[in-house]
Design an enzyme around this catalytic site. Structure first.
Site, PDB file in Angstrom:
ATOM      1  N   THR A  46       0.653  -1.461  -0.074  1.00 48.22           N
ATOM      2  CA  THR A  46       0.410  -0.191  -0.054  1.00 48.22           C
ATOM      3  C   THR A  46       0.668   1.440   0.090  1.00 48.22           C
ATOM      4  O   THR A  46       0.651   2.212  -0.856  1.00 48.22           O
ATOM      5  CB  THR A  46      -1.092  -0.182   1.060  1.00 48.22           C
ATOM      6  OG1 THR A  46      -1.421  -1.309   1.193  1.00 48.22           O
ATOM      7  CG2 THR A  46      -2.460   0.762   1.217  1.00 48.22           C
ATOM      8  N   THR A  47       1.911   1.273   1.215  1.00 50.66           N
ATOM      9  CA  THR A  47       2.863   2.636   0.649  1.00 50.66           C
ATOM     10  C   THR A  47       3.303   2.304  -0.564  1.00 50.66           C
ATOM     11  O   THR A  47       3.606   3.641  -0.580  1.00 50.66           O
ATOM     12  CB  THR A  47       4.175   1.777   1.570  1.00 50.66           C
ATOM     13  OG1 THR A  47       3.473   1.514   3.057  1.00 50.66           O
ATOM     14  CG2 THR A  47       5.227   3.301   2.099  1.00 50.66           C
ATOM     15  N   TYR A 109     -13.617  -2.392   1.454  1.00 46.96           N
ATOM     16  CA  TYR A 109     -14.558  -1.526   0.715  1.00 46.96           C
ATOM     17  C   TYR A 109     -15.909  -2.633   1.016  1.00 46.96           C
ATOM     18  O   TYR A 109     -17.349  -2.482   1.562  1.00 46.96           O
ATOM     19  CB  TYR A 109     -14.772  -1.146   0.249  1.00 46.96           C
ATOM     20  CG  TYR A 109     -15.481  -0.401  -0.929  1.00 46.96           C
ATOM     21  CD1 TYR A 109     -15.859   0.981   0.189  1.00 46.96           C
ATOM     22  CD2 TYR A 109     -16.218  -0.739  -2.109  1.00 46.96           C
ATOM     23  CE1 TYR A 109     -16.608   2.091  -0.722  1.00 46.96           C
ATOM     24  CE2 TYR A 109     -16.913   0.229  -2.015  1.00 46.96           C
ATOM     25  CZ  TYR A 109     -17.944   1.154  -1.349  1.00 46.96           C
ATOM     26  OH  TYR A 109     -19.014   2.279  -2.065  1.00 46.96           O
ATOM     27  N   TYR A 134      -2.378 -10.316   5.560  1.00 50.96           N
ATOM     28  CA  TYR A 134      -2.406  -8.575   6.076  1.00 50.96           C
ATOM     29  C   TYR A 134      -3.738  -7.833   6.701  1.00 50.96           C
ATOM     30  O   TYR A 134      -4.673  -7.640   5.733  1.00 50.96           O
ATOM     31  CB  TYR A 134      -1.751  -8.012   5.327  1.00 50.96           C
ATOM     32  CG  TYR A 134      -1.781  -6.234   5.148  1.00 50.96           C
ATOM     33  CD1 TYR A 134      -1.513  -5.537   6.622  1.00 50.96           C
ATOM     34  CD2 TYR A 134      -1.175  -5.568   3.725  1.00 50.96           C
ATOM     35  CE1 TYR A 134      -1.059  -4.401   6.182  1.00 50.96           C
ATOM     36  CE2 TYR A 134      -1.362  -3.881   4.339  1.00 50.96           C
ATOM     37  CZ  TYR A 134      -1.268  -3.287   5.950  1.00 50.96           C
ATOM     38  OH  TYR A 134      -0.716  -1.813   5.740  1.00 50.96           O
ATOM     39  N   ARG A 139      -7.751   0.795   7.119  1.00 51.79           N
ATOM     40  CA  ARG A 139      -8.017   1.179   5.465  1.00 51.79           C
ATOM     41  C   ARG A 139      -9.152  -0.208   5.352  1.00 51.79           C
ATOM     42  O   ARG A 139      -9.296   0.280   4.082  1.00 51.79           O
ATOM     43  CB  ARG A 139      -6.594   0.444   5.280  1.00 51.79           C
ATOM     44  CG  ARG A 139      -5.142   1.401   5.303  1.00 51.79           C
ATOM     45  CD  ARG A 139      -3.977   1.047   4.611  1.00 51.79           C
ATOM     46  NE  ARG A 139      -2.859   2.127   4.442  1.00 51.79           N
ATOM     47  CZ  ARG A 139      -2.657   3.362   3.628  1.00 51.79           C
ATOM     48  NH1 ARG A 139      -3.345   2.961   2.789  1.00 51.79           N
ATOM     49  NH2 ARG A 139      -1.456   4.196   3.652  1.00 51.79           N
ATOM     50  N   LYS A 163       0.776 -10.019   8.900  1.00 47.87           N
ATOM     51  CA  LYS A 163       0.789  -8.502   9.332  1.00 47.87           C
ATOM     52  C   LYS A 163       0.088  -7.983   9.408  1.00 47.87           C
ATOM     53  O   LYS A 163      -1.203  -8.280   9.579  1.00 47.87           O
ATOM     54  CB  LYS A 163       1.745  -8.096   7.766  1.00 47.87           C
ATOM     55  CG  LYS A 163       1.785  -7.042   8.665  1.00 47.87           C
ATOM     56  CD  LYS A 163       2.645  -5.430   6.992  1.00 47.87           C
ATOM     57  CE  LYS A 163       2.433  -4.166   6.743  1.00 47.87           C
ATOM     58  NZ  LYS A 163       2.493  -3.561   5.887  1.00 47.87           N
ATOM     59  N   ILE A 205       7.200  -5.413   9.387  1.00 47.57           N
ATOM     60  CA  ILE A 205       6.621  -4.848   8.356  1.00 47.57           C
ATOM     61  C   ILE A 205       6.418  -3.428   8.209  1.00 47.57           C
ATOM     62  O   ILE A 205       5.643  -2.439   8.601  1.00 47.57           O
ATOM     63  CB  ILE A 205       6.082  -5.681   7.214  1.00 47.57           C
ATOM     64  CG1 ILE A 205       6.583  -6.803   7.235  1.00 47.57           C
ATOM     65  CG2 ILE A 205       6.043  -4.674   5.591  1.00 47.57           C
ATOM     66  CD1 ILE A 205       5.665  -7.641   6.022  1.00 47.57           C
TER      67      ILE A 205
END
Length: 290
Positions: A46-47, A109, A134, A139, A163, A205
């Site tokens: 995502t980063t 979502y 993850y 988010r 994660k 991470i």
């Protein structure tokens, strides 16, 4: 998979002023992390603003990092989404020969319940590839609860790591207490890295770690060695800068630090924008303190 232990960093994607991918800066970022103690690299998380990269750009970024890294550090590839069959297909079709595992964020979502989350990761596990779960509810809008993680961990050995970035640190501790042998947890929240590692986690991470790889990897190594006081000295120094980089979302904050360090240029793709002048000034001041 103890090879994925210590500090993994979720690399940003540097851009030029015209918002094309800045491959020269990406080279500098990878080399900086290899030279300063990072243990493994996470590609297209995502980063990395992966949601704004075209399929061709993703391919180019992957190929570039593989080439620059030249097998020096283990690599993890981000492949996630909220269409289970499509994510499964992407994993099946990807060339994963250079990667230790796939990092796959839980569906966002559409907010599946716990059974839906279980079925999603069960489908991904059926690919036979090594998958990192993850969980980042801030988010995705939905939490993968500890019991769901443990259920998956017990049934599918190739779901070997999570994660975990839930806001409640007790969830991390519950997983660490109940997990089967061979399953690991890394923190997905930079500020929780030290307490989670001391509780039996395998590190982090990280986002901030790519800007301060030496400090962060030293802190985690001290935690592995049980040197709590020394580890907390580093942790306490980095708390303020860690909070600042997330103050206006990620990765605008970390890009400020990497720009100030001369590693990348400070550009993001919409809908993300640069950190405000006020935040930029605060980050710069805290960098001077460090």
């Amino acid at each position: 998979m103890s090879i994925l232990k210590g500090v993994g960093v979720a690399l940003v994607t540097p851009f030029n002023e015209d918002l094309s991918v800045d491959f020269d800066s990406l080279t500098k970022l990878v080399e900086y992390n290899i030279d300063n103690g990072t243990n493994y690299l996470v590609v297209l998380g995502t980063t990395a603003e992966a949601a704004t990269l075209s399929a061709e750009e993703k391919k180019q970024v992957i190929e570039h990092i593989i080439k620059v890294n030249n097998k020096r550090l283990p690599l993890v590839l981000g492949i996630g989404g909220n269409d289970t069959l499509d994510v499964k297909k992407q994993i099946e079709e990807a060339d994963l020969s250079a990667f230790e595992a796939v990092l796959s964020v839980s569906p966002y979502y559409n907010k599946p319940n716990q059974e839906g989350l279980y079925q999603h990761y069960k489908a991904l596990a059926s690919t036979g590839k090594n998958i990192i779960i993850y969980n980042v509810p801030s988010r995705t809008g939905q939490n993968v609860e500890a019991d769901t993680t443990i259920r998956l961990a017990k049934e599918f050995p190739n779901l070997f790591l999570i994660k975990e970035a839930a806001p409640n640190i007790l969830q991390y501790f519950d997983i660490l207490r109940k997990k089967p042998e061979g399953f690991s947890l890394v923190s997905g929240d930079d500020e929780y890295t030290l307490p989670v590692t001391l509780a039996g986690g395998d590190g982090v991470i990280s986002v901030i770690g790519q800007a301060y790889p030496k400090e962060f990897s030293t802190m985690v190594q001290l935690a592995f060695e049980g040197k709590v006081k020394e580890a907390y000295e580093i942790h306490n120094k980095l708390v303020d800068i860690t909070r600042l980089i997330f103050a206006e979302g990620n990765p605008c904050g970390i890009k400020v630090i990497l720009t100030e360090k001369g590693i990348i240029k400070n550009y993001l793709r919409l809908p993300l924008v640069k950190a405000s002048e006020g935040l930029h000034a605060k980050i710069k001041a805290e960098m001077a303190n460090l």
